[in-house]
Design a protein around this motif. Structure first.
Motif, PDB file in Angstrom:
ATOM      1  N   UNK A 150      11.950  23.067  37.216  1.00  0.00           N
ATOM      2  CA  UNK A 150      12.092  24.528  36.515  1.00  0.00           C
ATOM      3  C   UNK A 150      13.011  24.731  35.244  1.00  0.00           C
ATOM      4  N   UNK A 151      14.292  23.956  35.545  1.00  0.00           N
ATOM      5  CA  UNK A 151      15.150  23.948  34.323  1.00  0.00           C
ATOM      6  C   UNK A 151      14.556  23.622  33.140  1.00  0.00           C
ATOM      7  N   UNK A 152      13.809  22.437  33.304  1.00  0.00           N
ATOM      8  CA  UNK A 152      13.166  21.875  31.934  1.00  0.00           C
ATOM      9  C   UNK A 152      11.993  22.858  31.531  1.00  0.00           C
TER      10      UNK A 152
ATOM     11  N   UNK B 238      10.300  26.580  27.176  1.00  0.00           N
ATOM     12  CA  UNK B 238      10.234  27.918  26.693  1.00  0.00           C
ATOM     13  C   UNK B 238      10.975  28.532  25.653  1.00  0.00           C
ATOM     14  N   UNK B 239      12.373  28.312  25.853  1.00  0.00           N
ATOM     15  CA  UNK B 239      13.435  28.744  24.910  1.00  0.00           C
ATOM     16  C   UNK B 239      13.191  28.259  23.649  1.00  0.00           C
ATOM     17  N   UNK B 240      12.985  27.052  23.587  1.00  0.00           N
ATOM     18  CA  UNK B 240      12.658  25.930  22.325  1.00  0.00           C
ATOM     19  C   UNK B 240      11.421  26.723  21.639  1.00  0.00           C
TER      20      UNK B 240
ATOM     21  N   UNK C 260      22.144  30.160  44.026  1.00  0.00           N
ATOM     22  CA  UNK C 260      20.973  30.249  43.407  1.00  0.00           C
ATOM     23  C   UNK C 260      20.819  29.104  42.650  1.00  0.00           C
ATOM     24  N   UNK C 261      20.196  27.931  43.284  1.00  0.00           N
ATOM     25  CA  UNK C 261      19.926  26.712  42.275  1.00  0.00           C
ATOM     26  C   UNK C 261      18.475  26.771  41.927  1.00  0.00           C
ATOM     27  N   UNK C 262      18.204  26.041  40.690  1.00  0.00           N
ATOM     28  CA  UNK C 262      16.977  25.621  40.286  1.00  0.00           C
ATOM     29  C   UNK C 262      16.863  24.066  40.283  1.00  0.00           C
ATOM     30  N   UNK C 263      15.615  23.748  40.410  1.00  0.00           N
ATOM     31  CA  UNK C 263      15.077  22.553  40.336  1.00  0.00           C
ATOM     32  C   UNK C 263      15.159  21.875  39.012  1.00  0.00           C
TER      33      UNK C 263
END
Length: 82
Positions: free
Chosen positions: A51-53, A58-60, A45-48
């Motif tokens: 998507x990561x950014x 969102x976490x920030x 399961x890799x993300x682009x």
């Protein structure tokens, strides 16, 4: 002046054929290795990057909201303990 010796001519043809065959085998081995690697990696399961950014942003924002809420709670605690 080229040699007209059929033995030498046959040897040259054989050497050229062997070089072509080895190059073809090398290409085929490389392509097979790539395909197997794709198959192996396909199950992971890799993300682009996008998507990561997005999740990182969102976490920030969530961290900032938590800090604001913690400050409000601390202020309310300070008022109630007086």
């Amino acid at each position: 002046m080229q040699s007209e010796n059929p033995l030498i001519a046959d040897f040259v043809k054989l050497a050229n054929s062997a070089a072509g065959t080895l190059a073809g085998m090398s290409r085929e081995a490389r392509d097979t290795a790539r395909e197997r690697m794709r198959e192996a990696m396909g199950g992971l399961d890799f993300v682009s990057r996008e998507e990561f950014d997005a999740v990182k942003d969102m976490a920030a924002m969530a961290r900032e909201r938590v800090e604001v809420l913690e400050a409000r709670i601390a202020a309310l605690d300070a008022k109630t303990s007086d």
